[in-house]
Design a protein around this motif. Structure first.
Motif, PDB file in Angstrom:
ATOM      1  N   ARG A   1       1.450  -1.119  -0.339  1.00 24.70           N
ATOM      2  CA  ARG A   1       0.225  -0.018  -0.193  1.00 24.70           C
ATOM      3  C   ARG A   1       0.515   1.244  -0.083  1.00 24.70           C
ATOM      4  O   ARG A   1       0.478   2.677  -0.798  1.00 24.70           O
ATOM      5  CB  ARG A   1      -0.791   0.238   0.891  1.00 24.70           C
ATOM      6  CG  ARG A   1      -1.984  -1.393   1.062  1.00 24.70           C
ATOM      7  CD  ARG A   1      -3.079  -0.100   0.528  1.00 24.70           C
ATOM      8  NE  ARG A   1      -3.637   0.994   1.086  1.00 24.70           N
ATOM      9  CZ  ARG A   1      -4.370   1.259  -0.275  1.00 24.70           C
ATOM     10  NH1 ARG A   1      -4.521   2.196  -1.280  1.00 24.70           N
ATOM     11  NH2 ARG A   1      -4.710   3.046   0.737  1.00 24.70           N
TER      12      ARG A   1
ATOM     13  N   LYS B   1      -2.921  11.021   9.698  1.00 25.04           N
ATOM     14  CA  LYS B   1      -4.197  10.187   9.384  1.00 25.04           C
ATOM     15  C   LYS B   1      -3.853   8.972   9.009  1.00 25.04           C
ATOM     16  O   LYS B   1      -3.244   8.322   7.693  1.00 25.04           O
ATOM     17  CB  LYS B   1      -5.647  11.053   8.413  1.00 25.04           C
ATOM     18  CG  LYS B   1      -6.055  12.604   9.067  1.00 25.04           C
ATOM     19  CD  LYS B   1      -6.908  12.682   8.008  1.00 25.04           C
ATOM     20  CE  LYS B   1      -7.414  13.327   8.812  1.00 25.04           C
ATOM     21  NZ  LYS B   1      -8.930  14.673   8.238  1.00 25.04           N
ATOM     22  N   GLU B   2      -4.804   8.194   9.720  1.00 27.77           N
ATOM     23  CA  GLU B   2      -4.802   6.691   9.147  1.00 27.77           C
ATOM     24  C   GLU B   2      -5.980   6.261   8.887  1.00 27.77           C
ATOM     25  O   GLU B   2      -6.792   6.615   9.570  1.00 27.77           O
ATOM     26  CB  GLU B   2      -4.273   5.907  10.677  1.00 27.77           C
ATOM     27  CG  GLU B   2      -3.988   4.511   9.997  1.00 27.77           C
ATOM     28  CD  GLU B   2      -3.414   3.941  10.666  1.00 27.77           C
ATOM     29  OE1 GLU B   2      -2.804   2.498  10.437  1.00 27.77           O
ATOM     30  OE2 GLU B   2      -2.692   3.820  11.644  1.00 27.77           O
ATOM     31  N   SER B   3      -5.953   5.822   7.464  1.00 30.21           N
ATOM     32  CA  SER B   3      -7.316   5.638   7.383  1.00 30.21           C
ATOM     33  C   SER B   3      -7.584   3.990   7.643  1.00 30.21           C
ATOM     34  O   SER B   3      -6.765   3.281   8.195  1.00 30.21           O
ATOM     35  CB  SER B   3      -6.999   4.581   5.144  1.00 30.21           C
ATOM     36  OG  SER B   3      -6.170   3.987   4.900  1.00 30.21           O
ATOM     37  N   ALA B   4      -9.090   3.305   7.004  1.00 35.03           N
ATOM     38  CA  ALA B   4      -9.066   2.020   7.520  1.00 35.03           C
ATOM     39  C   ALA B   4      -7.818   1.079   7.323  1.00 35.03           C
ATOM     40  O   ALA B   4      -8.235   0.143   7.954  1.00 35.03           O
ATOM     41  CB  ALA B   4     -10.826   1.672   7.722  1.00 35.03           C
ATOM     42  N   ASP B   5      -7.519   1.458   6.184  1.00 35.98           N
ATOM     43  CA  ASP B   5      -6.731  -0.404   5.408  1.00 35.98           C
ATOM     44  C   ASP B   5      -5.003   0.232   5.250  1.00 35.98           C
ATOM     45  O   ASP B   5      -4.989  -0.349   5.586  1.00 35.98           O
ATOM     46  CB  ASP B   5      -7.262  -0.372   4.245  1.00 35.98           C
ATOM     47  CG  ASP B   5      -6.895   1.096   3.442  1.00 35.98           C
ATOM     48  OD1 ASP B   5      -7.163   1.817   4.068  1.00 35.98           O
ATOM     49  OD2 ASP B   5      -6.700   0.968   1.569  1.00 35.98           O
ATOM     50  N   GLY B   6      -5.319   0.765   6.443  1.00 36.40           N
ATOM     51  CA  GLY B   6      -3.967   1.111   6.806  1.00 36.40           C
ATOM     52  C   GLY B   6      -3.109   2.336   6.267  1.00 36.40           C
ATOM     53  O   GLY B   6      -1.585   2.449   6.558  1.00 36.40           O
TER      54      GLY B   6
END
Length: 141
Positions: free
Chosen positions: A46, A73-78
């Motif tokens: 990613r 910020k960190e998204s739900a998928d890392g």
């Protein structure tokens, strides 16, 4: 991920010098920060793992009020992203931490001192130990 004091010093110095934007945009300069880190294999596909390490450290520094105007910020998928809320700058505590970290071999001496005293090296403990032990640490060889 392990806490990397050299990286923390580098980030704080770039914020102080007003070059943090260039540092974050230069993938080659941050590739060294991947070394020795434990990173999930899913991160490889990613995002640049070195960038993740750098952004996680900035997130820690920001949440502890050492730097301001950088939002991580960190998204739900890392996936990590960053944005500027103004010109990135150090807080008073950030300047204090940077000055402590600039002392010759401070981290090495501090690690030795903390191990002798049985104290973990958290950011907060580094600041407190610096206040208490700085005169003794400077004299240690």
């Amino acid at each position: 991920m392990r806490l990397d004091w050299s990286l923390i010093r580098t980030i704080l110095a770039h914020v102080e010098a007003e070059t943090i934007k260039e540092f974050l945009e230069d993938a080659d300069s941050i590739s060294q920060w991947k070394e020795g880190q434990l990173l999930s294999e899913r991160l490889e596909s990613r995002q640049n793992p070195a960038q993740v390490v750098v952004l996680r450290h900035i997130k820690l520094l920001s949440s502890a009020n050492y730097v301001e105007n950088i939002e991580i910020k960190e998204s739900a998928d890392g996936f990590f992203s960053f944005a500027y809320e103004g010109e990135p700058s150090l807080t008073f505590e950030g300047y204090s931490l940077l000055e402590s970290l600039r002392t010759d071999n401070f981290i090495g001496k501090l690690k030795k001192y903390a191990k002798e005293k049985g104290v973990p090296l958290t950011i907060e403990n580094v600041i407190e130990l610096a206040k208490i032990a700085l005169p003794a640490l400077i004299k240690m060889d």
